[in-house]
Scaffold this active site. Structure first.
Site, short mmCIF file in Angstrom:
data_model
loop_
_atom_site.label_atom_id
_atom_site.label_comp_id
_atom_site.label_asym_id
_atom_site.label_seq_id
_atom_site.Cartn_x
_atom_site.Cartn_y
_atom_site.Cartn_z
N ASP A 1 -11.01 2.89 3.28
CA ASP A 1 -11.39 1.47 3.12
C ASP A 1 -12.89 1.32 2.87
O ASP A 1 -13.35 0.26 2.44
CB ASP A 1 -11.02 0.68 4.40
CG ASP A 1 -9.74 -0.15 4.22
OD1 ASP A 1 -9.38 -0.43 3.06
OD2 ASP A 1 -9.13 -0.52 5.24
N GLN B 1 -5.07 -1.70 9.28
CA GLN B 1 -4.94 -3.02 8.67
C GLN B 1 -5.64 -4.07 9.52
O GLN B 1 -5.36 -4.21 10.71
CB GLN B 1 -3.44 -3.35 8.50
CG GLN B 1 -3.15 -4.62 7.74
CD GLN B 1 -3.60 -4.54 6.27
OE1 GLN B 1 -3.43 -3.55 5.58
NE2 GLN B 1 -4.22 -5.61 5.81
N LYS C 1 0.85 -1.20 0.00
CA LYS C 1 0.00 0.00 0.00
C LYS C 1 0.88 1.25 0.00
O LYS C 1 0.61 2.21 -0.73
CB LYS C 1 -0.95 -0.02 1.21
CG LYS C 1 -2.07 -1.03 1.04
CD LYS C 1 -2.87 -1.30 2.29
CE LYS C 1 -3.85 -2.44 2.03
NZ LYS C 1 -4.62 -2.85 3.21
#
Ligand code: NAP
Length: 279
Positions: A118, A95, A51
């Site tokens: 997200d 995460q 990422k």
């Protein structure tokens, strides 16, 4: 059968985003993604690294917070609160999975919806349900891009989604509905799965069961999208679909690796750029 090349399509999207970021910079708009990892799960560490690499490629900043495995929920909430208030941070990503001592739902709800790249916050999920503009979960958003950029007509088609998770199956079904498909959602309690799946023009499989979907689940000429990621008995990557069994029945199919996988990070980058635009 035609292979849907997720690697090439994700590279194309990242190049488009790179140009967009340059333009935004010339208008004085910059942003930074904050990535928080709790513990040092090796798979999570690889995802976080990729990422950050993607941020670097498209030209946006990234900062990472590596917190120890025994970090308390309170401490993590404190870090998120600081990032929510920091005007230089445009995107926040925690995460997953988190250690079992931390409630994932509390963490997801603590991220400001405007920085929730997200797309997991209830405000974004609700806006997706209402058909409003929002941050959409990256993997299902990536599947829509794959279909569109492979010239698959979605409107009016029958679509079966196998899996109803909050991260993949449910938002996937909503996005296909938005594109005017007639959508059926299947899960572990669905009877006659083969019969239902084999009616689909577009079959999207996100069930987390290696090579589960064989030839008898697929209608001749169907488009098959395989979201699953696994290692088989020979440590080779495979999906939820038995690729060898299905490849000559499908008209188009995503491989694993190189199908849906690379799209997830590309769509995360798209959300990061959207957050900068919204700033
Ligand atoms: P998940 O949370 O485990 O959900 C799996 C879903 O499949 C559940 O809804 C479950 O039904 C359903 N299911 C399981 N066994 C079934 C069966 N025998 N028949 C019908 N339905 C069944 O998994 P997920 O997070 O959605 O992920 C799915 C897969 O995609 C995994 O392999 C994951 O590694 C992969 N993934 C890939 C990416 C990517 O970037 N490519 C991103 C995320 C996930 P119930 O609800 O009834 O239990």
């Amino acid at each position: 059968m035609e292979l849907i090349d997720g690697k090439a399509i994700s590279a194309e999207i990242k190049d488009e985003l790179k140009l967009k970021v340059e333009k935004l910079k010339s208008e004085g708009k910059e942003g930074c993604l904050a990535v928080i990892q709790v513990g040092n799960d090796p798979a999570s560490s690889i995802y976080v690294k990729n990422k950050k690499k993607a941020c670097e490629y498209i030209g946006i900043g990234s900062v990472s917070y590596e917190l120890s495995e025994n970090t308390s929920e309170e401490k993590l909430l404190g870090v998120i609160d600081d990032l929510n208030k920091n005007p230089d941070i445009t995107g926040i990503l925690v995460q997953l999975p988190l250690p079992s001592s931390i409630c994932e739902d509390n963490i997801i709800k603590a991220i400001s919806p405007e920085k929730d790249v997200d797309g997991f916050h209830p405000v974004n999920v609700g806006n997706l349900c209402g058909g409003r503009d929002c941050f959409v979960s990256c993997t299902p958003a990536g599947v829509i891009e794959l279909l569109k950029r492979s010239n698959v007509d979605i409107s009016g088609k029958s679509c079966v989604v196998i899996g109803r998770s909050n991260i993949v199956g449910k938002p996937m079904a909503l996005l296909m509905l938005k594109e005017n498909a007639t959508v059926t959602i299947c899960h572990s309690k669905t009877p006659n799965l083969k019969e239902v799946a084999s009616k689909a023009d577009i079959l999207i499989v996100a069930m987390g069961k290696p090579k589960f979907v064989g030839a008898e689940y697929v209608k001749k000429g169907a488009v098959v999208i395989d979201v699953g990621i696994h290692r088989d008995e020979n440590n080779k990557m495979c999906g939820d679909v038995d690729f060898e069994a299905v490849k000559d029945i499908a008209s188009k199919i995503t491989p694993v690796p190189g199908g849906v996988g690379p799209m997830t990070i590309a769509m995360l980058m798209k959300n990061c750029v959207k957050a900068i635009e919204n700033k």
